[in-house]
Design a protein around this motif. Structure first.
Motif, short mmCIF file in Angstrom:
data_model
loop_
_atom_site.label_atom_id
_atom_site.label_comp_id
_atom_site.label_asym_id
_atom_site.label_seq_id
_atom_site.Cartn_x
_atom_site.Cartn_y
_atom_site.Cartn_z
N VAL A 90 0.84 -1.20 0.00
CA VAL A 90 0.00 0.00 0.00
C VAL A 90 0.87 1.25 0.00
CG1 VAL A 90 -1.64 1.37 1.33
CG2 VAL A 90 -1.91 -1.11 1.18
N GLU A 91 1.85 1.24 0.86
CA GLU A 91 2.69 2.42 1.00
C GLU A 91 3.45 2.71 -0.29
OE1 GLU A 91 5.61 5.23 2.77
OE2 GLU A 91 5.95 3.52 1.48
N LEU A 92 3.86 1.65 -0.93
CA LEU A 92 4.59 1.81 -2.20
C LEU A 92 3.75 2.56 -3.22
CD1 LEU A 92 7.32 0.73 -3.46
CD2 LEU A 92 5.85 -0.86 -4.70
N GLU A 127 1.28 -8.02 -3.01
CA GLU A 127 0.48 -7.76 -4.21
C GLU A 127 -0.95 -7.36 -3.84
OE1 GLU A 127 2.49 -10.37 -3.85
OE2 GLU A 127 4.00 -9.71 -5.31
N ILE A 128 -1.47 -7.99 -2.81
CA ILE A 128 -2.82 -7.63 -2.36
C ILE A 128 -2.84 -6.16 -1.95
CG2 ILE A 128 -4.49 -7.96 -0.49
CD1 ILE A 128 -3.97 -10.94 -0.63
N GLY A 129 -1.81 -5.76 -1.23
CA GLY A 129 -1.72 -4.36 -0.81
C GLY A 129 -1.64 -3.43 -2.00
N LYS A 130 -0.78 -3.78 -2.94
CA LYS A 130 -0.63 -2.93 -4.13
C LYS A 130 -1.93 -2.85 -4.92
CE LYS A 130 3.01 -4.71 -6.18
NZ LYS A 130 4.04 -4.87 -7.22
N GLU A 131 -2.53 -4.00 -5.12
CA GLU A 131 -3.75 -4.04 -5.93
C GLU A 131 -4.89 -3.28 -5.25
OE1 GLU A 131 -3.86 -5.22 -8.92
OE2 GLU A 131 -6.00 -4.91 -9.24
N LEU A 151 -8.30 1.45 -4.98
CA LEU A 151 -8.79 2.57 -4.17
C LEU A 151 -8.50 3.90 -4.88
CD1 LEU A 151 -10.13 3.46 -1.59
CD2 LEU A 151 -7.91 3.49 -0.47
N PHE A 152 -7.32 4.01 -5.45
CA PHE A 152 -6.98 5.27 -6.13
C PHE A 152 -7.84 5.48 -7.37
CE2 PHE A 152 -2.84 4.88 -3.82
CZ PHE A 152 -3.07 5.98 -3.01
N ARG A 177 -13.72 -7.61 -7.90
CA ARG A 177 -13.44 -8.77 -7.04
C ARG A 177 -12.16 -9.41 -7.57
NH1 ARG A 177 -14.97 -14.05 -6.20
NH2 ARG A 177 -15.37 -14.59 -4.02
N VAL A 178 -11.07 -9.02 -7.00
CA VAL A 178 -9.77 -9.48 -7.48
C VAL A 178 -9.29 -10.64 -6.63
CG1 VAL A 178 -7.38 -8.82 -7.91
CG2 VAL A 178 -9.19 -7.14 -8.20
N ILE A 179 -8.87 -11.68 -7.30
CA ILE A 179 -8.34 -12.83 -6.56
C ILE A 179 -6.91 -13.10 -7.03
CG2 ILE A 179 -8.55 -15.29 -6.15
CD1 ILE A 179 -11.51 -14.96 -6.14
N ILE A 180 -5.98 -12.98 -6.12
CA ILE A 180 -4.58 -13.23 -6.45
C ILE A 180 -4.17 -14.55 -5.81
CG2 ILE A 180 -2.27 -12.25 -6.39
CD1 ILE A 180 -3.53 -9.52 -5.89
#
Lengths: 332, 332
Positions: free
Chosen positions: A83-85, A297-301, A306-307, A321-324
Motif C-alpha cells: 500500500v505504502e509503495l 500484491e494484495i496491498g498494491k492491488e 482505491l486510487f 473482485r480481485v483474486i490473487i
DNA sequence: TTAGTCTTCGAAATCGATTGCGTGGAAAGT
DNA sequence: ACTTTCCACGCAATCGATTTCGAAGACTAA
C-alpha cells in the motif's frame, strides 16, 4: 513549521496570490516569464503549500487510511508495504489504524473517518465484526472503500483477496496424498470470510476423497491459552489426527508449541501445513509447509483500486473482485 | 463526506456559528441550556468538525508521523503497535512512511513533513543515513522529533532505545561461558548506531575474557545474496567460528539457511544467539537464543515523549535519552 | 479606426472552524 | 435611579490556498 505562505511570496514578487498560486500549478493563463520568476523564488524560499488550506479548499486530503486488525503479523505488514509503495508513488499519505480485532473500535474509527480526513479507506475487518452496518454507513457518505483479505461478501465494495478456497483444497489434498486420513483444520473465528473460504476448501478436498466423516474443525479465538487447550485436546482424543492444517501463522506456532510441550513428534506423528507468510517457516523443526499469500500484491492491488475510485475512474469488472493466487510451499 | 457544517447547525438553531463552536467546545461563555441544545442537534445530525478547517485555524494536525526503514520486521511492527496505542488514546492519527533504507527518500519525506501535516515525527533512520543534515534541518523548523532504536548520537533530540551494549555483552558472555572461543559477530551496516553499540558490547565481552584476537566481524548490507556469501565464507575459513552472534533477525535467518545449504550442524558445530523479536524463534531447529527488544515499549515511550514535546511540556532529564532493557532468552 | 480576441493578471469569494472584540440586557452595588 | 459588572451571544477577521469573475492591455481582423 514552514512559514512561507503564498501571500508572502506574492508580496516579494509584486504579484497577487492568485497569480502565484496559478503559476505554481502551471496554469495556462500565466505567462512563462512570470511562472519562472515565481517558481524560482518558491524554490529558493522552500515554499510548501499548507496542506490543510489546500485540503479545505479542494475537499481532498491526499491521504488514505488503512484499517487492520493487528500489525504484528507478517501478512498485514506486507500488505502495508504494498500500500505504502503505491501511495508514495502517487504522492499520497497513509494513515494506519489498528482495530485490535474489536468491532466497536472498528466502527468508531470508521465513523471518525467520515469527516474528510482520508480520501479513501482500505479495510480488513476484525474477527468480531459480525455485520456490515458500519461499513454500509460509511459507504453512504460517499467515501471510497476497498476490502481486502478479510472481506464481507454481502457488501457492494471492491474486494481484493487470495484464492483461499482453491489453495486450501490443494493443501488439504497434498496432505491426503501424502497419506493423511484424519486431518484436523485449526481455524480462527468462524465468522471471518477467510475462515469460511478456507474451511470450504478443506471440506471440498475431504469430500473428493470421501473423508468427510473425518473432518475435525477447531475454532480458535483471541485467547492463546484457550486455543492451546483446544488444540491439545485433539491430540488426546481416541482418534488423534495424522494431519493438521492451520489457518494462520499464529495458530501454527501454537500448534508447534503444543507438540513441544506434549512431546509429540513432528512429522512422524502427523503432517502439517499452514497459511503463513513467515520466511522463517523453513527453519522450523520440522520445516513447516506453508501457503504463502501474495500479501504485498494484495496491498498494491487494493491501493491501486482505491486510487481509481478516488479519481472517479470506472472500475473494470475484474477489479470489483480481485483474486490473487497463493503459493503452496511444501517443506516436509 | 460528512456534510453538516457549523454554519448549517447554527442556522437550524438560530444561533451564530461562533456560539455553536463555543458550545461544542464547552466554552464557559455559553449558557448551559444553549450548550445542551447545540450538542443535542450536533449529535442528532452526526456533526463532525472538518479536520482541515480546524487544523488550518489552529495550526495543529492532531497527527504524528512515523518514519521507519521497513515494516516487514517484527521489531518495527511492534513499535508501531505501541505508537498507535498511545496515539489512539490521545485522539491522534498516525501516518506511516517507509524509507526502504534510502537516505534520499528519508530526506525527501522529512522535507515534505515540514509543512504542518504532522505535529511531530518519530524516526528510526535508514542504514544509508550517514549524516544528520536532514534531521537538523527538520528540527530547525521547530517540529518535535524523537529518535528511536536507530538513533543519531550527535543529534540533540530525545532518543528511545534499548541497552544494546549491555545486552550484547551479556549475550556474548553467555556464548563464551558455554565454551565458545571464536565468536563471529554478524553485523549490519557499520554506520548504524545500533550496529556500533552492539559491536561495542561484543568487543567488551571478548576483552573481558581476553579473546579480542579472535574477534570476527562481518558487515552485511542490503543484498541478501551477498550477505549469504559473506557468511558462508567464515565457515570455510581455516579457523571457523564456534559461536555466532547475529545483529538482526534477518541475518539470523540467513545464517540458518547457510548452515542448511552447507549441511553444517547446529548447535553441534557452533552456538548461536541473535537479536530477534520473532516469537517463533523457539520453533527453529535448533531453537534460537534471542535477545528480545522491548519494541512495544519503545514505541509507547517514544510516542509519549513526542506528545510531551507537542504539548510543550518540559521533558524530565531522564526522558531525553531513554534506555529500555532487552531480555535474553536462552534456548539451546 | 473600431470591434473583437487573447493573453496575463488581480480582487474578492470561498472552503469550515476558531476567536478577539463588542454589545445588549440582566443583576448587583451604591 | 444610576453606574458597574457579568453573562450570553453575535460580528467579523483569520488560518492559507484555490478559483470565479472580470478587466486591462496587446494584438488581430475588418
Amino acid at each position: 513549521m514552514n512559514n512561507v505562505t503564498l501571500k508572502q511570496l506574492a508580496e516579494k514578487l509584486n504579484l497577487s496570490t492568485s497569480t502565484v498560486s496559478r503559476a505554481l500549478r502551471d496554469s495556462h493563463e500565466i505567462g512563462q516569464e512570470t511562472k519562472d520568476r515565481v517558481k524560482a523564488l518558491a524554490k529558493k524560499l522552500k515554499f510548501q503549500p499548507n496542506p490543510h488550506a489546500s485540503s479545505l479548499r479542494q475537499h481532498k486530503s491526499n491521504t488514505i487510511a488503512v484499517l487492520i486488525p493487528e500489525i504484528e503479523n507478517t501478512f498485514f505488514s506486507q500488505v502495508i508495504n504494498g500500500v505504502e509503495l503505491v501511495a508514495q508513488s502517487k504522492g499520497y499519505h497513509v494513515l494506519i489504524y489498528l482495530t485490535h480485532e474489536d468491532y466497536n473500535k472498528e466502527t468508531e474509527i470508521l465513523r471518525l473517518l467520515k469527516n474528510g480526513r482520508a480520501d479513501g479507506v482500505m479495510i480488513s475487518v476484525s474477527n468480531t465484526t459480525k455485520n456490515t452496518k458500519h461499513l454500509q454507513s460509511f459507504q453512504k457518505d460517499g467515501i471510497p472503500l476497498v476490502l481486502f483479505d478479510r472481506t464481507c461478501d454481502e457488501l457492494n465494495a471492491p474486494k481484493v483477496m487470495t484464492d483461499d478456497i482453491e489453495i486450501a483444497m490443494i493443501a488439504t489434498e497434498k496432505l491426503i496424498n501424502s497419506g493423511c486420513k484424519r486431518i484436523a483444520f485449526i481455524s480462527m473465528s468462524a465468522n471471518l470470510s477467510i475462515s469460511k473460504r478456507r474451511v470450504k476448501g478443506y471440506r471440498q478436498a475431504l469430500q473428493k476423497y470421501d473423508l468427510q466423516k473425518n473432518a475435525v474443525i477447531i475454532e480458535c479465538g483471541g485467547n492463546d491459552a484457550e486455543n492451546k487447550k483446544k488444540i491439545s485436546k485433539i491430540f488426546k482424543s481416541s482418534t488423534p489426527p495424522d494431519g493438521i492444517f492451520t489457518a494462520t501463522e499464529k495458530l501454527a506456532v501454537i500448534t508447534y508449541e503444543v507438540c513441544r510441550e506434549n512431546e509429540i513428534k513432528l512429522p512422524r506423528t502427523f503432517k502439517m501445513v499452514s497459511f503463513s507468510n513467515l520466511p522463517a517457516a523453513a527453519l522450523f523443526h520440522p520445516p513447516l509447509s506453508t501457503i504463502i499469500q501474495p500479501a504485498f500484491e494484495i496491498g498494491k492491488e487494493a491501493a491501486s483500486i482505491l486510487f481509481k475510485l478516488i479519481e472517479k475512474k470506472t472500475l473494470l469488472p475484474t477489479e470489483k473482485r480481485v483474486i490473487i493466487p497463493s503459493q503452496l510451499v511444501e517443506r516436509n
